[in-house]
Design a protein around this motif. Structure first.
Motif, PDB file in Angstrom:
ATOM      1  N   VAL A  10       0.817  -1.222   0.000  1.00 23.88           N
ATOM      2  CA  VAL A  10       0.000   0.000   0.000  1.00 23.88           C
ATOM      3  C   VAL A  10       0.849   1.270   0.000  1.00 23.88           C
ATOM      4  CG1 VAL A  10      -0.251   0.023   2.531  1.00 23.88           C
ATOM      5  CG2 VAL A  10      -1.951   1.166   1.106  1.00 23.88           C
ATOM      6  N   GLY A  11       2.029   1.214   0.649  1.00 23.02           N
ATOM      7  CA  GLY A  11       2.880   2.401   0.685  1.00 23.02           C
ATOM      8  C   GLY A  11       3.412   2.807  -0.669  1.00 23.02           C
ATOM      9  N   THR A  12       3.491   1.851  -1.597  1.00 23.54           N
ATOM     10  CA  THR A  12       4.001   2.133  -2.945  1.00 23.54           C
ATOM     11  C   THR A  12       2.901   2.030  -4.000  1.00 23.54           C
ATOM     12  OG1 THR A  12       4.646  -0.189  -3.275  1.00 23.54           O
ATOM     13  CG2 THR A  12       6.285   1.281  -2.310  1.00 23.54           C
ATOM     14  N   LEU A  13       1.654   1.956  -3.560  1.00 24.96           N
ATOM     15  CA  LEU A  13       0.538   1.755  -4.483  1.00 24.96           C
ATOM     16  C   LEU A  13       0.463   2.857  -5.536  1.00 24.96           C
ATOM     17  CD1 LEU A  13      -1.939  -0.002  -5.146  1.00 24.96           C
ATOM     18  CD2 LEU A  13      -3.255   1.381  -3.531  1.00 24.96           C
ATOM     19  N   GLU A  14       0.668   4.100  -5.118  1.00 27.93           N
ATOM     20  CA  GLU A  14       0.542   5.218  -6.062  1.00 27.93           C
ATOM     21  C   GLU A  14       1.610   5.177  -7.151  1.00 27.93           C
ATOM     22  OE1 GLU A  14      -1.527   8.911  -3.861  1.00 27.93           O
ATOM     23  OE2 GLU A  14       0.429   8.387  -3.019  1.00 27.93           O
ATOM     24  N   ASP A  15       2.704   4.461  -6.898  1.00 31.98           N
ATOM     25  CA  ASP A  15       3.745   4.305  -7.922  1.00 31.98           C
ATOM     26  C   ASP A  15       3.513   3.077  -8.791  1.00 31.98           C
ATOM     27  OD1 ASP A  15       5.120   6.517  -6.866  1.00 31.98           O
ATOM     28  OD2 ASP A  15       6.151   5.254  -5.390  1.00 31.98           O
ATOM     29  N   ASN A  16       2.465   2.316  -8.483  1.00 30.66           N
ATOM     30  CA  ASN A  16       2.259   1.042  -9.178  1.00 30.66           C
ATOM     31  C   ASN A  16       0.831   0.858  -9.682  1.00 30.66           C
ATOM     32  OD1 ASN A  16       4.876  -0.652  -8.823  1.00 30.66           O
ATOM     33  ND2 ASN A  16       4.529   0.238  -6.790  1.00 30.66           N
ATOM     34  N   PHE A  17       0.147   1.965  -9.957  1.00 32.60           N
ATOM     35  CA  PHE A  17      -1.205   1.852 -10.487  1.00 32.60           C
ATOM     36  C   PHE A  17      -1.231   1.111 -11.826  1.00 32.60           C
ATOM     37  CE2 PHE A  17      -2.436   5.802  -7.927  1.00 32.60           C
ATOM     38  CZ  PHE A  17      -3.157   5.071  -7.001  1.00 32.60           C
ATOM     39  N   ASP A  18      -0.105   1.146 -12.557  1.00 37.03           N
ATOM     40  CA  ASP A  18      -0.057   0.467 -13.855  1.00 37.03           C
ATOM     41  C   ASP A  18      -0.127  -1.053 -13.720  1.00 37.03           C
ATOM     42  OD1 ASP A  18       2.456   0.523 -12.622  1.00 37.03           O
ATOM     43  OD2 ASP A  18       3.507   0.254 -14.521  1.00 37.03           O
ATOM     44  N   LYS A  19       0.092  -1.560 -12.503  1.00 40.79           N
ATOM     45  CA  LYS A  19       0.023  -3.004 -12.284  1.00 40.79           C
ATOM     46  C   LYS A  19      -1.397  -3.480 -11.959  1.00 40.79           C
ATOM     47  CE  LYS A  19       4.780  -3.268 -10.535  1.00 40.79           C
ATOM     48  NZ  LYS A  19       5.630  -3.623  -9.380  1.00 40.79           N
ATOM     49  N   ILE A  20      -2.328  -2.545 -11.906  1.00 39.15           N
ATOM     50  CA  ILE A  20      -3.694  -2.864 -11.496  1.00 39.15           C
ATOM     51  C   ILE A  20      -4.629  -2.690 -12.680  1.00 39.15           C
ATOM     52  CG2 ILE A  20      -5.530  -2.289  -9.869  1.00 39.15           C
ATOM     53  CD1 ILE A  20      -3.244  -1.150  -8.073  1.00 39.15           C
ATOM     54  N   SER A  21      -5.433  -3.699 -12.910  1.00 39.80           N
ATOM     55  CA  SER A  21      -6.315  -3.712 -14.075  1.00 39.80           C
ATOM     56  C   SER A  21      -7.533  -2.814 -13.864  1.00 39.80           C
ATOM     57  CB  SER A  21      -6.784  -5.146 -14.346  1.00 39.80           C
ATOM     58  OG  SER A  21      -7.745  -5.165 -15.371  1.00 39.80           O
TER      59      SER A  21
END
Length: 463
Positions: free
Chosen positions: A403-414
């Motif tokens: 969750v702490g890095t979620l904003e940097d990894n939105f591209d991994k979420i469909s």
């Protein structure tokens, strides 16, 4: 001798006020930024704070040493070990290995203990009216109860390449030197359980040299440097993003904040103007209350002991924000924000229902409904715990995005699949849900029971 252990549960951070009652002098070690605590303790015990010191340049909180010096006129005694890249950039009295600080009839001997950071020092305290033998050691982030300080923060949090291996080697030698101290010496560390400065910190506040030699894993590798380094570096938790800013602010000149500020409650019009202009809204309510109705694009960071840590993960120091909180919470929340230098709050509101805005609700699913989404091509199961937790045990077919890095990894979420998120007990999933909704993900559900409920019901996991 007067001794007071001051503990901040929100950051699992310890500081100390030690005084010579005969002379009326006192020293503070590793002060937090809301310094009224120390002023009150000193006043109540007829002590004057004359000395201020730190064990190292901290990464996890904004030190209050300069605020305390500004108010009391006490001298700051700070490490000049570690080389030119690790020096405090403001006036202070320098400390080197073997130096002594004299506070009335007490002395604190400086021991250079590099590893966690190059400039790290510990203080060996002797109460001379009682004995000429040292009785306590203040170790900062060097030796904890049951663990030792991590040497990878400079590389992972501050981006200083090549420092973790060097730090681990230095830590090995520092630990071996520490083991030569008399076993009766009390150990008072800078952190307790819950701190991100180690991976297995104990919950009790203090220990002894002898006890740590028996139970602390680090002292079982005295002859095996390679094994020590490997174990020390593996499985360390992700360092919060704000750590890099703390390193910077604790080293350089910065604005001082000598009192706890009071923030104003915003009127409806004031709030809506800021909200409509894009100011970030942090909703500190309990996750259950948030789930029943929340402002679109608001982020649910509950006002509990983890509040400041998640604020440091998810809010930039350059952006203003508004809190949703009750008036009686505001002093506590303000102190927690002060301690990480997050001073850009615009104010707060205490009710989201009277703003004339349509509220959203969280789509929470129970464990039985959650099971219906497993192993489906049209569903993405998202585990938002940290990497170590996920690798220890996770639900089959789930993907890990912390969750702490979620904003940097939105591209991994469909955006095409149904997203179902979970964490351990629900708090981090609540944050993740609000972040995904803020980003515009529509098909999101929250299995709030998380791994805790999953395991309690004896469901299978993958190692």
């Amino acid at each position: 001798m007067f001794f007071q252990h001051i503990y901040d549960k929100s950051l699992a951070q310890a500081s100390y006020l030690i005084g010579c009652q005969a002379k009326g002098e006192a020293i503070v070690i590793d002060a937090k930024r809301d310094i009224d605590t120390y002023l009150q303790i000193a006043q109540e015990n007829n002590l004057t704070i004359t000395h201020i010191t730190e064990t190292h340049i901290h990464a996890d909180f904004l030190s209050g040493s300069r605020e305390l010096a500004e108010v009391t006129g006490a001298k700051m005694y700070l490490s000049d070990e570690g080389g030119e890249d690790w020096q405090y950039q403001f006036p202070h009295i320098s400390l080197k290995n073997g130096d002594t600080i004299k506070v009335g009839n007490l002395t604190l001997k400086v021991i250079h203990t590099p590893g966690h950071t190059p400039e790290s020092i510990s203080f060996l305290l002797t109460d001379h009216p009682a004995t000429d033998e040292p009785v306590m050691i203040f170790t900062g982030d060097f030796v904890f109860v049951g663990d030792i300080g991590r040497p990878d923060l400079l590389e992972k949090a501050a981006g200083i390449a090549g420092t973790q291996e060097k730090g681990a080697k230095e830590m090995f030698h520092s630990v071996n030197d520490f083991s030569k101290l008399p076993e009766f010496i009390q150990v008072w560390p800078g952190h307790g359980a819950g701190s991100a400065c180690g991976k297995a910190l104990g919950a009790v506040p203090s220990s002894t040299v002898g006890y740590e030699k028996i139970r602390n894993w680090a002292f079982q590798h005295k002859e095996d440097e390679d094994g020590f380094i490997e174990y020390l570096l593996e499985g360390q938790p992700e360092p919060p993003k704000y750590f890099a800013m703390m390193k910077k602010l604790n080293k350089m000149e910065r604005p001082l904040l000598t009192e706890v500020p009071k923030h104003e409650k915003l009127s409806k019009d004031e709030f809506l103007k800021a909200y409509n202009s894009g100011v970030k809204v942090i909703d500190t309510r309990n996750k259950a209350d948030f789930a029943e109705g929340f402002l679109p694009k608001s982020i649910n960071i509950q006002g509990n002991n983890s509040f400041s840590t998640w604020m440091g993960w998810l809010v930039s120091y350059s952006e203003p924000f508004i809190l949703v909180a009750q008036e009686e919470q505001m002093e506590d929340l303000t102190r927690k924000l002060m301690r990480i230098g997050m001073d850009q709050m615009m104010g707060y509101i205490d009710n989201v229902k009277n703003l004339g805005l349509d509220l959203q609700t969280v789509d929470v699913v129970d464990i039985e409904e959650f099971k219906t989404y497993l192993n489906r091509e049209d569903v993405q199961i998202l585990d938002v715990r940290n990497k170590t937790e996920y690798e220890t045990a996770h639900i089959g077919n789930s993907e890990n995005v912390f969750v702490g890095t979620l904003e940097d990894n939105f591209d991994k979420i469909s955006r095409d699949k149904q997203i179902v998120i979970h964490c351990q007990g629900g708090d981090r999933a609540a944050i993740a849900y609000s972040l995904l909704k803020k980003k515009g993900f529509e098909n999101v559900k929250n299995f709030a029971g998380g791994m805790k409920e999953w395991l309690e019901n004896n469901n299978p996991v993958n190692p």
